[in-house]
Enzyme design. Structure first.
Site, PDB file in Angstrom:
ATOM      1  N   ARG A  67       7.592  -1.045  -6.128  1.00  0.00           N
ATOM      2  CA  ARG A  67       7.220  -1.269  -4.719  1.00  0.00           C
ATOM      3  C   ARG A  67       5.991  -2.168  -4.638  1.00  0.00           C
ATOM      4  O   ARG A  67       5.906  -3.051  -3.779  1.00  0.00           O
ATOM      5  CB  ARG A  67       6.932   0.068  -4.009  1.00  0.00           C
ATOM      6  CG  ARG A  67       8.133   0.973  -3.892  1.00  0.00           C
ATOM      7  CD  ARG A  67       7.802   2.206  -3.064  1.00  0.00           C
ATOM      8  NE  ARG A  67       7.655   1.905  -1.650  1.00  0.00           N
ATOM      9  CZ  ARG A  67       7.069   2.700  -0.774  1.00  0.00           C
ATOM     10  NH1 ARG A  67       6.540   3.849  -1.163  1.00  0.00           N
ATOM     11  NH2 ARG A  67       6.977   2.370   0.494  1.00  0.00           N
ATOM     12  N   GLN A  97       2.099   2.987   9.983  1.00  0.00           N
ATOM     13  CA  GLN A  97       2.481   3.935   8.928  1.00  0.00           C
ATOM     14  C   GLN A  97       2.705   3.188   7.622  1.00  0.00           C
ATOM     15  O   GLN A  97       2.970   3.794   6.601  1.00  0.00           O
ATOM     16  CB  GLN A  97       3.792   4.623   9.303  1.00  0.00           C
ATOM     17  CG  GLN A  97       3.701   5.463  10.558  1.00  0.00           C
ATOM     18  CD  GLN A  97       5.089   5.880  11.022  1.00  0.00           C
ATOM     19  OE1 GLN A  97       5.635   6.876  10.578  1.00  0.00           O
ATOM     20  NE2 GLN A  97       5.657   5.129  11.936  1.00  0.00           N
ATOM     21  N   ASN A  98       2.643   1.856   7.689  1.00  0.00           N
ATOM     22  CA  ASN A  98       2.961   1.071   6.503  1.00  0.00           C
ATOM     23  C   ASN A  98       1.785   1.003   5.540  1.00  0.00           C
ATOM     24  O   ASN A  98       0.626   1.030   5.948  1.00  0.00           O
ATOM     25  CB  ASN A  98       3.399  -0.339   6.900  1.00  0.00           C
ATOM     26  CG  ASN A  98       4.713  -0.308   7.638  1.00  0.00           C
ATOM     27  OD1 ASN A  98       5.395   0.717   7.618  1.00  0.00           O
ATOM     28  ND2 ASN A  98       5.074  -1.387   8.283  1.00  0.00           N
ATOM     29  N   HIS A 115      -1.168   6.007   6.764  1.00  0.00           N
ATOM     30  CA  HIS A 115      -0.588   6.585   5.540  1.00  0.00           C
ATOM     31  C   HIS A 115      -1.153   5.966   4.266  1.00  0.00           C
ATOM     32  O   HIS A 115      -0.515   5.996   3.228  1.00  0.00           O
ATOM     33  CB  HIS A 115       0.945   6.434   5.558  1.00  0.00           C
ATOM     34  CG  HIS A 115       1.610   7.321   6.576  1.00  0.00           C
ATOM     35  ND1 HIS A 115       2.941   7.216   6.908  1.00  0.00           N
ATOM     36  CD2 HIS A 115       1.120   8.336   7.328  1.00  0.00           C
ATOM     37  CE1 HIS A 115       3.239   8.127   7.831  1.00  0.00           C
ATOM     38  NE2 HIS A 115       2.150   8.812   8.109  1.00  0.00           N
ATOM     39  N   CYS A 123      -7.728   9.618  -8.076  1.00  0.00           N
ATOM     40  CA  CYS A 123      -7.476  10.680  -9.046  1.00  0.00           C
ATOM     41  C   CYS A 123      -6.854  11.864  -8.316  1.00  0.00           C
ATOM     42  O   CYS A 123      -7.207  12.160  -7.170  1.00  0.00           O
ATOM     43  CB  CYS A 123      -8.785  11.090  -9.714  1.00  0.00           C
ATOM     44  SG  CYS A 123      -8.533  12.398 -10.932  1.00  0.00           S
ATOM     45  N   CYS A 143      -7.065   9.036 -15.249  1.00  0.00           N
ATOM     46  CA  CYS A 143      -8.457   8.884 -14.787  1.00  0.00           C
ATOM     47  C   CYS A 143      -9.391   9.131 -15.982  1.00  0.00           C
ATOM     48  O   CYS A 143      -8.995   9.766 -16.970  1.00  0.00           O
ATOM     49  CB  CYS A 143      -8.697   9.923 -13.694  1.00  0.00           C
ATOM     50  SG  CYS A 143     -10.331   9.885 -12.969  1.00  0.00           S
ATOM     51  N   CYS A 145     -11.556  11.229 -16.078  1.00  0.00           N
ATOM     52  CA  CYS A 145     -11.713  12.685 -16.192  1.00  0.00           C
ATOM     53  C   CYS A 145     -10.528  13.316 -16.935  1.00  0.00           C
ATOM     54  O   CYS A 145     -10.524  14.512 -17.189  1.00  0.00           O
ATOM     55  CB  CYS A 145     -11.897  13.321 -14.814  1.00  0.00           C
ATOM     56  SG  CYS A 145     -10.376  13.442 -13.858  1.00  0.00           S
ATOM     57  N   GLY A 182       9.872  -0.506  14.819  1.00  0.00           N
ATOM     58  CA  GLY A 182      10.366  -0.310  13.449  1.00  0.00           C
ATOM     59  C   GLY A 182      10.051   1.035  12.848  1.00  0.00           C
ATOM     60  O   GLY A 182       9.840   1.137  11.646  1.00  0.00           O
ATOM     61  N   SER A 184      11.396   5.203  12.801  1.00  0.00           N
ATOM     62  CA  SER A 184      12.415   6.166  13.229  1.00  0.00           C
ATOM     63  C   SER A 184      11.779   7.303  14.045  1.00  0.00           C
ATOM     64  O   SER A 184      12.484   8.107  14.636  1.00  0.00           O
ATOM     65  CB  SER A 184      13.122   6.739  12.002  1.00  0.00           C
ATOM     66  OG  SER A 184      12.155   7.306  11.129  1.00  0.00           O
TER      67      SER A 184
END
Ligand code: NAD
Length: 241
Positions: A67, A97-98, A115, A123, A143, A145, A182, A184
């Site tokens: 992605r 939301q993109n 989002h 982390c 990470c 850690c 765009g 739903s």
């Protein structure tokens, strides 16, 4: 439909766009619905969850790596660009939301990422965060850690960043035109934003080639794609200015 907007255009000073995956579909970024929602036969809606990540972080990271590559190569389309142009004629805020950053790339100056963002990594345990634009080669990344790093995005079932969400409600509460593009509108709590706008008597416009769960609540519906429709809508503001 456009004439209804044109007739009331003098009332529309504060405009809020609520955008979802569909606005980037014409930039070559798949949505989570229909045939687009399958990756190697895995349902995107299931992969984008904390349970899927803990079950198989490598698999979820492979999906995010693909992605990321797709999104880094994508360009804003005519819909994103027209929203940026509308800032010349009205006060515009984009609640998206993109996670693809295409609104910012097209020049929109006020974008709230509800989002998160695909370039951000955090982390899963400590406070470590960073932005990574290159491909991540060793999966899953770790990470300092010792715990697993994850994309800094909001997965289904997770809380939105609360400060960003508070601001989003505030903009929705105060707008006089909300244009919902765009999405739903099945993902909560973003699907409550039109209700906040309606409480301020805002006009609700839906731009989507398909019917949505909230189509009945819209004042105006444009059944077309965003790259086709938003430039036409913005030209109404341009002609009136
Ligand atoms: P969704 O996948 O649930 O719905 C997409 C909507 O877009 C559908 O209603 C569809 O009819 C509509 N659509 C498809 N092509 C369109 C076009 N060309 N023009 C206008 N509308 C079009 O998307 P959602 O509501 O945003 O919710 C899914 C979740 O997926 C969100 O949380 C989001 O973060 C995430 N997501 C983001 C991206 C991205 O950043 N580009 C891509 C996929 C998923």
């Amino acid at each position: 439909m456009f004439d209804l907007i044109e007739d009331n255009i003098h009332r529309f000073k504060k405009i809020v766009f609520v955008t979802g995956a569909g606005i980037s579909q014409e930039s070559g970024i798949p949505t989570f619905r229909g045939k687009d929602g399958l990756w190697r036969n895995h349902d995107a809606m299931r992969l984008a969850t904390i349970d899927a990540f803990y079950d198989n972080p490598k698999l979820v990271w492979e999906w995010y790596n693909e992605r990321r590559e797709n999104i880094f190569q994508a360009h804003p389309n005519a819909g994103h660009k027209a929203i940026a142009e509308l800032e010349k004629y009205a006060e515009v805020v984009v609640l998206t939301q993109n996670i693809d950053g295409l609104h910012q790339k097209s020049g929109s100056s006020r974008v709230l990422e509800l989002h998160g963002s695909i370039v951000k990594i955090k982390c899963s345990v400590c406070d470590y965060k960073e932005e990574i634009f290159r491909e991540i080669s060793k999966l899953p990344p770790l990470c300092k850690c010792g715990n697993v790093l994850r994309p800094d995005v909001v997965w289904f079932g997770e809380l939105l960043p609360q400060e960003v969400w508070k601001n989003a409600i505030n903009f929705a509460n105060n707008c006089d035109l909300m244009i919902i593009v765009g999405t739903s509108l099945v993902v909560s709590p973003v699907n409550t934003l039109p209700i906040y706008a309606k409480q301020n008597n805002a006009t609700l416009v839906e731009i989507n080639p398909e019917h949505t769960v909230m189509s009945e609540n819209m004042d105006i519906i444009i059944r077309n794609t965003s790259a086709e429709s938003i430039p036409k809508l913005v030209s109404l503001f341009k002609n009136k200015s």
